[in-house]
Design a protein around this motif. Structure first.
Motif, PDB file in Angstrom:
ATOM      1  N   VAL A  96      43.748 -12.900 -31.684  1.00  0.00           N
ATOM      2  CA  VAL A  96      42.817 -13.223 -32.763  1.00  0.00           C
ATOM      3  C   VAL A  96      41.555 -13.878 -32.202  1.00  0.00           C
ATOM      4  CG1 VAL A  96      43.707 -15.537 -33.294  1.00  0.00           C
ATOM      5  CG2 VAL A  96      42.722 -14.112 -35.123  1.00  0.00           C
ATOM      6  N   ASP A  97      41.666 -14.587 -31.080  1.00  0.00           N
ATOM      7  CA  ASP A  97      40.477 -15.168 -30.454  1.00  0.00           C
ATOM      8  C   ASP A  97      39.467 -14.072 -30.113  1.00  0.00           C
ATOM      9  OD1 ASP A  97      41.591 -17.634 -30.651  1.00  0.00           O
ATOM     10  OD2 ASP A  97      41.812 -17.984 -28.508  1.00  0.00           O
ATOM     11  N   TYR A  98      39.968 -13.028 -29.458  1.00  0.00           N
ATOM     12  CA  TYR A  98      39.081 -11.956 -28.998  1.00  0.00           C
ATOM     13  C   TYR A  98      38.574 -11.109 -30.165  1.00  0.00           C
ATOM     14  CZ  TYR A  98      37.367  -7.983 -26.279  1.00  0.00           C
ATOM     15  OH  TYR A  98      36.579  -6.999 -25.740  1.00  0.00           O
ATOM     16  N   ALA A  99      39.462 -10.812 -31.108  1.00  0.00           N
ATOM     17  CA  ALA A  99      39.085  -9.910 -32.200  1.00  0.00           C
ATOM     18  C   ALA A  99      38.148 -10.560 -33.207  1.00  0.00           C
ATOM     19  CB  ALA A  99      40.349  -9.412 -32.911  1.00  0.00           C
ATOM     20  N   VAL A 100      38.362 -11.854 -33.493  1.00  0.00           N
ATOM     21  CA  VAL A 100      37.631 -12.491 -34.590  1.00  0.00           C
ATOM     22  C   VAL A 100      36.953 -13.795 -34.179  1.00  0.00           C
ATOM     23  CG1 VAL A 100      37.880 -13.584 -36.861  1.00  0.00           C
ATOM     24  CG2 VAL A 100      39.086 -11.453 -36.373  1.00  0.00           C
ATOM     25  N   MET A 101      37.718 -14.733 -33.621  1.00  0.00           N
ATOM     26  CA  MET A 101      37.231 -16.100 -33.462  1.00  0.00           C
ATOM     27  C   MET A 101      35.972 -16.203 -32.604  1.00  0.00           C
ATOM     28  SD  MET A 101      39.340 -17.688 -35.355  1.00  0.00           S
ATOM     29  CE  MET A 101      41.017 -17.763 -35.946  1.00  0.00           C
ATOM     30  N   GLU A 102      35.938 -15.455 -31.512  1.00  0.00           N
ATOM     31  CA  GLU A 102      34.780 -15.556 -30.613  1.00  0.00           C
ATOM     32  C   GLU A 102      33.508 -15.005 -31.243  1.00  0.00           C
ATOM     33  OE1 GLU A 102      35.747 -13.843 -26.851  1.00  0.00           O
ATOM     34  OE2 GLU A 102      37.398 -15.229 -26.458  1.00  0.00           O
ATOM     35  N   LYS A 103      33.655 -14.287 -32.354  1.00  0.00           N
ATOM     36  CA  LYS A 103      32.485 -13.708 -33.030  1.00  0.00           C
ATOM     37  C   LYS A 103      32.099 -14.486 -34.285  1.00  0.00           C
ATOM     38  CE  LYS A 103      34.389  -9.274 -31.540  1.00  0.00           C
ATOM     39  NZ  LYS A 103      35.081  -8.048 -32.004  1.00  0.00           N
ATOM     40  N   ALA A 104      32.991 -15.313 -34.781  1.00  0.00           N
ATOM     41  CA  ALA A 104      32.739 -16.021 -36.040  1.00  0.00           C
ATOM     42  C   ALA A 104      31.816 -17.213 -35.825  1.00  0.00           C
ATOM     43  CB  ALA A 104      34.062 -16.480 -36.639  1.00  0.00           C
ATOM     44  N   ASP A 105      31.060 -17.560 -36.869  1.00  0.00           N
ATOM     45  CA  ASP A 105      30.129 -18.691 -36.776  1.00  0.00           C
ATOM     46  C   ASP A 105      30.530 -19.838 -37.700  1.00  0.00           C
ATOM     47  OD1 ASP A 105      29.584 -17.624 -39.233  1.00  0.00           O
ATOM     48  OD2 ASP A 105      27.463 -17.205 -38.838  1.00  0.00           O
ATOM     49  N   ASN A 106      31.755 -19.803 -38.219  1.00  0.00           N
ATOM     50  CA  ASN A 106      32.197 -20.845 -39.151  1.00  0.00           C
ATOM     51  C   ASN A 106      33.444 -21.561 -38.619  1.00  0.00           C
ATOM     52  OD1 ASN A 106      33.790 -18.551 -39.516  1.00  0.00           O
ATOM     53  ND2 ASN A 106      34.236 -19.022 -41.659  1.00  0.00           N
TER      54      ASN A 106
END
Length: 477
Positions: free
Chosen positions: A248-258
């Protein structure tokens, strides 16, 4: 406060803690620190008035272990979800978010691995409460551990702010080298990434929609086509197997700004290697010479060593050792320099290449009805000890290649052979001819133990034709 739904991730294999942790029975289900298993300790840590019944993400091999260990801990699961194959944490977390969102899009989830050690449950609960407010406001909250050494085995979180309260996340940092880890430790605004998150169900679904939309349709299909399997929720294999294998870090978290980070400064370990087990044991019971032993090991003139035997029939003795780990089970022994703890996983790869069963399987094989272990194996015969739990029953089955002799040594067995049903008590035996349709049950209130002698041209566990099974297993399961 709305109850938080805990989501326990319980499908990993834990190869760095071989030989105690193996694919067939990984570290989260073993009592590596204390009397409870890591999975049970994690479930209990996320139980109480603030939490709903947990959702457990696991695989088919572990579903009965999960159910049994939750029952032993006195915890009722909200759902035990069976993943058809390992696809890392991203799709598993999206499944949990969709399940909660189907009842309440504003519902809060706390996602946690099931193999972490956090001795101070009250302090962790306070940290969770710190994260609830920003999560309720639409932030994805992750937890960072205050580092106490320049660790190269963890990823890091860089804080964008200062202070002890929740802080914005500046960036994720991959596992560093020693020099970089030391520099980050000195700066003070880098935390170990614990892989624990709090968020609203709808917020996480929106994050996938924005940053990893390719997950939504297959995960929704796997969930829509899921089937109830005697109390387990089995996701649909076709759409699930098409998913990317990503964290989930690679798929979402590293791209999220919240993203917001909550700092946790109490004791924590992911038990990522035997060196971590050694450190935890010393914190529980300090030793002047850094020696950690168990009931089946002895250290003589040793310093900074871990000696452990998980077999009461195998005594480990170390003499004049320094910075060494020795871990023994009934069928394997690990001897390694403590500084090479992260390389233990290479032993598993080497054993797999040699075709050694010790790479993935234990001599003791757990089943929903109990367990068995092989006592002797040679050409055309095998001797097993079988333990059946009270009230449990093996499947109604037959074999193509082997016959069996059963000798009851403790308790009473109810045995079906074709059309005949017999009660077999201690010191009695019964013969199951090749091809006979048979079943074994324990009608008593104590475990039933028997010795099984198999003879035949093929003795593999896949020589089973199942006709009825209370656990709804296939012949290959």
């Amino acid at each position: 406060m709305t109850k938080i739904t805990p989501v326990l991730m319980a499908g990993g294999s834990g190869t760095r803690l071989w030989p105690v942790s193996r694919k067939s029975f990984p570290k989260q289900f073993a009592p590596l620190v204390g009397d409870r298993t890591l999975f049970q300790a994690s479930a209990l840590r996320l139980a109480g008035p603030d939490f709903a019944d947990p959702v457990v993400m696991t695989n088919a091999d572990f579903r009965f272990i999960v159910a049994e260990q939750l029952d032993q801990a006195g915890i009722q699961p909200g759902a035990i979800v069976i993943e058809p194959s390992g696809r890392n944490t991203a799709p598993a977390i999206l499944v949990a978010a969709l399940m909660v969102a189907s009842k309440d899009p504003e519902g809060l989830l706390l996602v946690a691995p099931s193999d972490h050690v956090i001795p101070d449950a009250a302090a962790f609960a306070r940290a969770v409460r710190q994260g609830v407010e920003p999560a309720a406001e639409g932030r994805i909250v992750t937890f960072g551990i205050t580092p106490d050494r320049p660790e190269t085995g963890y990823g890091y979180l860089e804080l964008a702010g200062q202070g002890d309260g929740p802080q914005p996340l500046a960036r994720f940092v991959e596992k560093p080298d020693t020099a970089t880890a030391a520099q980050m430790l000195a700066q003070g605004n880098f935390l170990w990434n614990a892989g624990i998150f709090v968020f609203k169900a709808g917020v996480m679904i929106d994050a996938f929609r924005a940053h990893a939309p390719e997950y939504l349709s297959p995960v929704l299909a796997a969930l829509d086509e899921a089937k109830d399997d005697i109390g387990f929720l089995r996701l649909a294999k076709g759409p699930w197997d098409s998913l990317p294998d990503q964290s989930v870090d690679y798929a979402v978290m590293e791209k999220a700004d919240n993203l917001t980070v909550v700092r946790f400064s109490e004791r924590w370990s992911d038990l990522g290697g035997w060196d971590a087990v050694w450190r935890e044991a010393l914190l529980e019971a300090p030793s002047d010479n850094g020696v950690v032993t168990d009931a089946h090991s002895t250290a003589i003139d040793c310093h900074d060593v871990l000696l452990r035997s998980d077999s009461e029939d195998l005594e480990v003795v170390g003499i004049g050792l320094t910075d060494v780990m020795v871990v023994a089970t009934a069928d394997a022994v690990l001897v390694a320099d403590k500084s090479r703890a992260q390389d233990v996983r290479h032993a598993v790869s080497a054993l797999k290449a040699k075709g050694r069963k010790q790479a993935t399987a234990f001599p003791r094989d757990h089943r929903p009805w109990g367990w068995f272990e092989t006592l002797a194996l040679a050409d055309r015969f095998q001797v097993k000890r079988i333990v059946v739990k009270p009230g449990a029953a093996l499947s109604l089955q037959s074999h193509v290649h082997r016959s069996e002799h059963w000798i009851v040594v403790s308790g009473t067995a109810k045995v079906t052979v074709d059309d005949k049903v017999t009660l077999v008590t201690e010191n009695q035996s019964i013969y199951v001819p090749l091809g006979a349709v048979h079943r074994m049950e324990n009608p008593g209130k104590v475990p039933m133990v028997l010795i099984e002698v198999q003879t035949g041209s093929y003795l593999g566990e896949d020589d089973i034709i199942r006709y009825e099974d209370v656990y709804a297993r296939s012949s290959a399961d």
